[in-house]
Design an enzyme around this catalytic site. Structure first.
Site, PDB file in Angstrom:
ATOM      1  N   LEU A 142     -37.894  10.454 -60.550  1.00 10.09           N
ATOM      2  CA  LEU A 142     -36.852  10.810 -59.590  1.00 10.09           C
ATOM      3  C   LEU A 142     -36.124   9.560 -59.127  1.00 10.09           C
ATOM      4  CD1 LEU A 142     -38.714  13.498 -57.434  1.00 10.09           C
ATOM      5  CD2 LEU A 142     -37.419  13.777 -59.559  1.00 10.09           C
ATOM      6  N   GLY A 182     -48.237  11.353 -61.221  1.00 13.45           N
ATOM      7  CA  GLY A 182     -48.520  10.576 -60.016  1.00 13.45           C
ATOM      8  C   GLY A 182     -47.226  10.152 -59.364  1.00 13.45           C
ATOM      9  N   GLY A 183     -47.237  10.024 -58.034  1.00 16.14           N
ATOM     10  CA  GLY A 183     -46.018   9.627 -57.333  1.00 16.14           C
ATOM     11  C   GLY A 183     -44.891  10.589 -57.637  1.00 16.14           C
ATOM     12  N   ASP A 184     -43.737  10.048 -58.025  1.00 10.05           N
ATOM     13  CA  ASP A 184     -42.593  10.892 -58.397  1.00 10.05           C
ATOM     14  C   ASP A 184     -42.403  10.921 -59.912  1.00 10.05           C
ATOM     15  OD1 ASP A 184     -41.865   8.173 -58.403  1.00 10.05           O
ATOM     16  OD2 ASP A 184     -39.751   8.657 -58.168  1.00 10.05           O
ATOM     17  N   GLU A 185     -43.464  10.614 -60.650  1.00  7.87           N
ATOM     18  CA  GLU A 185     -43.401  10.609 -62.101  1.00  7.87           C
ATOM     19  C   GLU A 185     -43.886  11.955 -62.634  1.00  7.87           C
ATOM     20  OE1 GLU A 185     -44.653   7.736 -65.866  1.00  7.87           O
ATOM     21  OE2 GLU A 185     -45.720   7.582 -63.959  1.00  7.87           O
TER      22      GLU A 185
END
Length: 267
Positions: A142, A182-185
């Site tokens: 993102l 994970g995260g915005d991945e």
């Protein structure tokens, strides 16, 4: 005495008949002592015949102490079988639900509900094992998501991630797998697809994410950069394929349309 003895045996017979249903259910539970429960089911049918025979005997003879003792045992035995089979079924079903819940938790992201890295790896390995099948891997990141967290807070950032995950999961083709690494991945695996098919899906994802997302009292649009790699052209194993898709995503961030198909010179 005869009537009371017959009543006791009938009570046990009722318990045996009632135990047929849970036992039959356990016979149909996959990979769970199928032969053992099937044997028990056959034994219950044999017990039922024995109970019916004993009732016939009670009708045609005088009842003594021994017959009453046996009738009492028959009553307790039938009820015992019913209680055991009913409790066994409930225990097995509860155990299965617990195992399914734990498996889901171990393979899905708690925030978005999407498959997690572990399940994503399993899907890649499964597809790679089918050596004659092409498929594509889309790696997504993102754009400026850190700004969302910094501006609106992590709670709103989590909300945005949930909305993004729902939209992606809703529009990907049947059989495809969307996952959060994970995260915005995020990632999408497209079975039976070439890079041209993946490009179409990637553009559809971008268009879907152009719709406003409510964030507190504001609305925002989340852009996404997408890198595409095709198996086996861009990687003949999980690690090399993911690396190619990741490199393509890195180049996508520099493109105006935020899309990039991996090419060898990028490596």
């Amino acid at each position: 005495m005869n009537i009371f003895a017959i009543f006791l045996v009938l009570s046990g017979l009722t318990g045996l008949c009632a135990s047929l249903f849970p036992t039959h259910q356990m016979c149909n539970i996959p990979d769970h002592q199928h032969k053992g429960w099937l044997l028990l089911l056959n034994l219950i049918f044999m017990f039922i015949l024995g109970y019916l025979g004993y009732i016939w005997m009670l009708i045609n003879r005088e009842i003594g102490t021994l017959e009453m003792i046996v009738a009492t045992i028959f009553c307790g035995g039938g009820m015992f079988v019913f209680i055991i089979t009913k409790m066994s079924r409930e225990t097995i079903l509860t155990l299965q639900q617990t195992i399914k819940a734990k498996h889901y938790q171990a393979h899905h992201d708690q925030l978005t509900g999407l498959p997690n890295r572990s399940l994503f790896y399993e899907e890649l390995d499964r597809l790679i094992a089918i050596s004659d099948q092409k498929f594509c891997c889309l790696m997504m990141d993102l754009n400026d998501f850190k700004m969302v967290n910094d501006t609106f807070g992590h709670a709103e950032g989590d909300h945005v991630l949930q909305i993004v995950a729902q939209r992606i999961n809703k529009i990907i083709p049947t059989g495809a797998l969307a996952a959060r690494l994970g995260g915005d991945e995020l990632t999408v695996v497209l079975p039976h697809a070439q890079d041209s098919d993946a490009l179409t899906v990637a553009k559809t994802i971008q268009q879907e994410l152009l719709k406003d997302i409510s964030c507190g009292k504001h609305s925002l649009i989340i852009g996404v950069s997408i890198g595409i790699a095709e198996y086996p052209r861009d990687g003949d194993n999980r690690k090399s394929l993911m690396k190619s898709a990741d490199i393509a995503m890195y180049h996508a961030k520099k493109n105006e349309d935020n899309l990039q198909i991996f090419t060898p010179h990028m490596g």
